[in-house]
Design a protein around this motif. Structure first.
Motif, PDB file in Angstrom:
ATOM      1  N   LYS A 142     -20.689  -2.626   7.305  1.00 31.18           N
ATOM      2  CA  LYS A 142     -19.398  -1.943   7.361  1.00 31.18           C
ATOM      3  C   LYS A 142     -18.309  -2.887   7.853  1.00 31.18           C
ATOM      4  O   LYS A 142     -17.215  -2.968   7.276  1.00 31.18           O
ATOM      5  CB  LYS A 142     -19.497  -0.730   8.292  1.00 31.18           C
ATOM      6  N   THR A 143     -18.585  -3.625   8.926  1.00 26.11           N
ATOM      7  CA  THR A 143     -17.612  -4.589   9.456  1.00 26.11           C
ATOM      8  C   THR A 143     -17.320  -5.676   8.428  1.00 26.11           C
ATOM      9  O   THR A 143     -16.170  -6.104   8.264  1.00 26.11           O
ATOM     10  CB  THR A 143     -18.138  -5.218  10.758  1.00 26.11           C
TER      11      THR A 143
ATOM     12  N   GLY B  90     -22.422  -1.148   3.742  1.00 24.72           N
ATOM     13  CA  GLY B  90     -21.069  -1.052   4.284  1.00 24.72           C
ATOM     14  C   GLY B  90     -20.065  -0.799   3.174  1.00 24.72           C
ATOM     15  O   GLY B  90     -20.066  -1.498   2.171  1.00 24.72           O
TER      16      GLY B  90
ATOM     17  N   PRO C 159     -21.394  -8.252  12.258  1.00 25.05           N
ATOM     18  CA  PRO C 159     -22.508  -7.590  12.929  1.00 25.05           C
ATOM     19  C   PRO C 159     -23.213  -6.541  12.075  1.00 25.05           C
ATOM     20  O   PRO C 159     -24.373  -6.220  12.333  1.00 25.05           O
ATOM     21  CB  PRO C 159     -21.843  -6.941  14.154  1.00 25.05           C
ATOM     22  N   ASP C 160     -22.500  -6.004  11.078  1.00 27.67           N
ATOM     23  CA  ASP C 160     -23.102  -5.003  10.205  1.00 27.67           C
ATOM     24  C   ASP C 160     -22.333  -4.973   8.889  1.00 27.67           C
ATOM     25  O   ASP C 160     -21.224  -5.528   8.792  1.00 27.67           O
ATOM     26  CB  ASP C 160     -23.096  -3.614  10.859  1.00 27.67           C
TER      27      ASP C 160
ATOM     28  N   TRP D 163     -29.937 -11.484   5.543  1.00 26.04           N
ATOM     29  CA  TRP D 163     -28.766 -11.071   6.334  1.00 26.04           C
ATOM     30  C   TRP D 163     -28.774 -11.774   7.700  1.00 26.04           C
ATOM     31  O   TRP D 163     -29.767 -11.798   8.409  1.00 26.04           O
ATOM     32  CB  TRP D 163     -28.793  -9.554   6.532  1.00 26.04           C
TER      33      TRP D 163
ATOM     34  N   PRO E 211     -26.712  -5.445   2.618  1.00 20.79           N
ATOM     35  CA  PRO E 211     -27.488  -6.538   3.230  1.00 20.79           C
ATOM     36  C   PRO E 211     -28.798  -6.747   2.503  1.00 20.79           C
ATOM     37  O   PRO E 211     -29.443  -5.797   2.056  1.00 20.79           O
ATOM     38  CB  PRO E 211     -27.718  -6.038   4.659  1.00 20.79           C
TER      39      PRO E 211
ATOM     40  N   TYR F  26     -26.575 -11.289   1.283  1.00 23.38           N
ATOM     41  CA  TYR F  26     -26.021  -9.971   0.996  1.00 23.38           C
ATOM     42  C   TYR F  26     -25.424  -9.931  -0.402  1.00 23.38           C
ATOM     43  O   TYR F  26     -25.212 -10.971  -1.050  1.00 23.38           O
ATOM     44  CB  TYR F  26     -24.957  -9.557   2.020  1.00 23.38           C
TER      45      TYR F  26
ATOM     46  N   SER G 108     -25.875   4.883   6.248  1.00 19.93           N
ATOM     47  CA  SER G 108     -25.677   4.183   7.517  1.00 19.93           C
ATOM     48  C   SER G 108     -24.859   2.917   7.290  1.00 19.93           C
ATOM     49  O   SER G 108     -25.156   2.139   6.382  1.00 19.93           O
ATOM     50  CB  SER G 108     -27.017   3.817   8.137  1.00 19.93           C
ATOM     51  N   PRO G 109     -23.818   2.654   8.106  1.00 13.63           N
ATOM     52  CA  PRO G 109     -23.022   1.429   7.944  1.00 13.63           C
ATOM     53  C   PRO G 109     -23.821   0.167   8.206  1.00 13.63           C
ATOM     54  O   PRO G 109     -23.390  -0.925   7.869  1.00 13.63           O
ATOM     55  CB  PRO G 109     -21.895   1.596   8.978  1.00 13.63           C
ATOM     56  N   LYS G 110     -25.007   0.318   8.792  1.00 12.94           N
ATOM     57  CA  LYS G 110     -25.872  -0.841   9.017  1.00 12.94           C
ATOM     58  C   LYS G 110     -26.759  -1.123   7.806  1.00 12.94           C
ATOM     59  O   LYS G 110     -27.435  -2.136   7.743  1.00 12.94           O
ATOM     60  CB  LYS G 110     -26.732  -0.629  10.263  1.00 12.94           C
ATOM     61  N   VAL G 111     -26.782  -0.204   6.847  1.00 15.00           N
ATOM     62  CA  VAL G 111     -27.575  -0.382   5.638  1.00 15.00           C
ATOM     63  C   VAL G 111     -26.689  -0.763   4.465  1.00 15.00           C
ATOM     64  O   VAL G 111     -26.948  -1.740   3.768  1.00 15.00           O
ATOM     65  CB  VAL G 111     -28.374   0.904   5.312  1.00 15.00           C
TER      66      VAL G 111
END
Length: 368
Positions: A310-311, A47, A307-308, A339, A335, A282, A42-45
């Motif tokens: 990945k970004t 990136g 925001p995450d 974070w 993260p 992070y 997941s890009p939120k976990v």
């Protein structure tokens, strides 16, 4: 270089160690007995972004999986490195065995080795057996040259009577895995693994804590190691860059057996750091396509307030490309508990703006 990071929350009942389980997710249980799966993809976990630059082929590769390790080995590793006697039973057997393995592989001169490492290194880290160390050490001695005086490093306690020795700790496990993968690579091309950067970003003003040192011949750790064993074979090329034996920028790598007897080694430099609560925001891993363009502080500041993950990774790669990055480049952002909680000013903002304007001006002049 791979850094093994251990994270522990401020409550002992919630202690968490980043650990092992062969999947792309972390598994745990809810207080009610339900199962939780946190997907690493997941890009939120985690990136990840990468670019091949102007090259026609990709040489950077990466991997992240969860491994399954003996909790007792992990307990001993934390106690040895940090003096903390972590209790695996506090989180249960399933979670206590899991370790997140994150690798970034920068292949120079070809992608064969970096692809192989992506597929195989984490498996070797998980499966090494201390009983194989005497045979492995005998092979190391056969290389000769630099290794004639090599006493085993982190593997020394297991060279004689390994079955009677204590369990491996993480430093020994990593060292054995790196040497074993080097054995497997005798017929393959060079892989540079000595200048990937691993950076921790603090919630205190975004201060950076480097977890790696570039393994170049003129670096402090490498200069001491090589002069002690080999004397000096450092040559500066026509571009002013230091090269070991006049050929290699990195003095630690997986592969390239012909340089091993001259001090080039697959022996990893292993560092650990205990992460207390929300102290760290992070973790960033970058290949030298990024680190050759951006400073450590610029890298971690670019990921601020994303925001995450990945970004955050995309911002780092994008800025490096704005400044003219052309090499293969990979960025991984992981993260941590802090974070989104960085306090204090962005210390490199003005510098980045200046560098961006300089890059734009240079590009305009080039086109005129």
């Amino acid at each position: 270089m791979l850094s093994c990071l251990t994270q522990r929350t401020s409550r002992s009942s919630s202690s968490l160690l980043l650990k092992k389980c062969y999947h792309d997710y972390i598994r745990g249980f809810t207080p009610g007995g339900g199962v939780i799966r946190v997907p690493l993809v997941s890009p939120k976990v985690i990136g990840v972004v990468n670019s091949r630059g102007i090259r026609s082929h990709q040489e950077d590769f990466y991997s992240f999986v969860t491994l399954s390790l003996d909790p007792e080995e992990l307990r001993l590793s934390v106690k040895k490195a940090h003096g903390v006697d972590w209790d695996p039973s506090s989180v249960g057997d399933v979670l206590a065995r899991q370790a997140v393995f994150i690798g970034i592989y920068d292949g120079h001169g070809g992608s064969a080795v970096s692809q192989y490492l992506r597929q195989e290194l984490h498996g070797l880290v998980e499966s090494v057996n201390k009983s194989h160390i005497p045979e492995l050490y005998a092979w190391i001695q056969e290389i000769g040259g630099y290794f004639k005086r090599f006493k085993g490093g982190a593997l020394a306690p297991w060279i004689n009577n390994p079955e009677d020795a204590p369990p491996l700790d993480l430093e020994a496990r990593m060292t054995q895995a790196f040497f074993e993968v080097d054995q497997h690579l005798l017929a393959l091309t060079v892989a540079h693994c000595g200048d990937t950067r691993v950076l921790l970003c603090s919630t205190d003003a975004g201060k950076v804590c480097p977890m790696t040192e570039n393994h170049h011949a003129d670096a402090r750790v490498e200069a001491i190691r090589l002069r002690r064993m080999m004397g000096s074979s450092l040559i500066t090329d026509s571009f002013g860059e230091s090269r070991w034996m006049g050929a290699l920028a990195n003095t630690r790598c997986l592969g390239d057996l012909r340089y091993k007897k001259f001090g080039v080694t697959p022996e990893p430099e292993v560092r650990t750091k205990l992460l207390e609560g929300s102290e760290w925001a992070y973790l960033v891993l970058i290949s030298d396509g990024i680190s050759s363009i951006l400073s450590d502080s610029e890298v971690v500041d670019l990921a601020r307030n994303a925001p995450d993950p990945k970004t955050a990774a995309e911002r780092i790669l994008s800025f490096a490309e704005e400044l003219g990055a052309e090499d293969n480049a990979t960025v991984i952002v992981v993260p941590l508990a802090g974070w989104g909680k960085i306090q204090g000013p962005d210390s490199t903002r003005e510098l980045r703006e200046y560098r961006r304007m300089q890059a734009v001006g240079s590009e305009r002049q080039r086109r005129m």
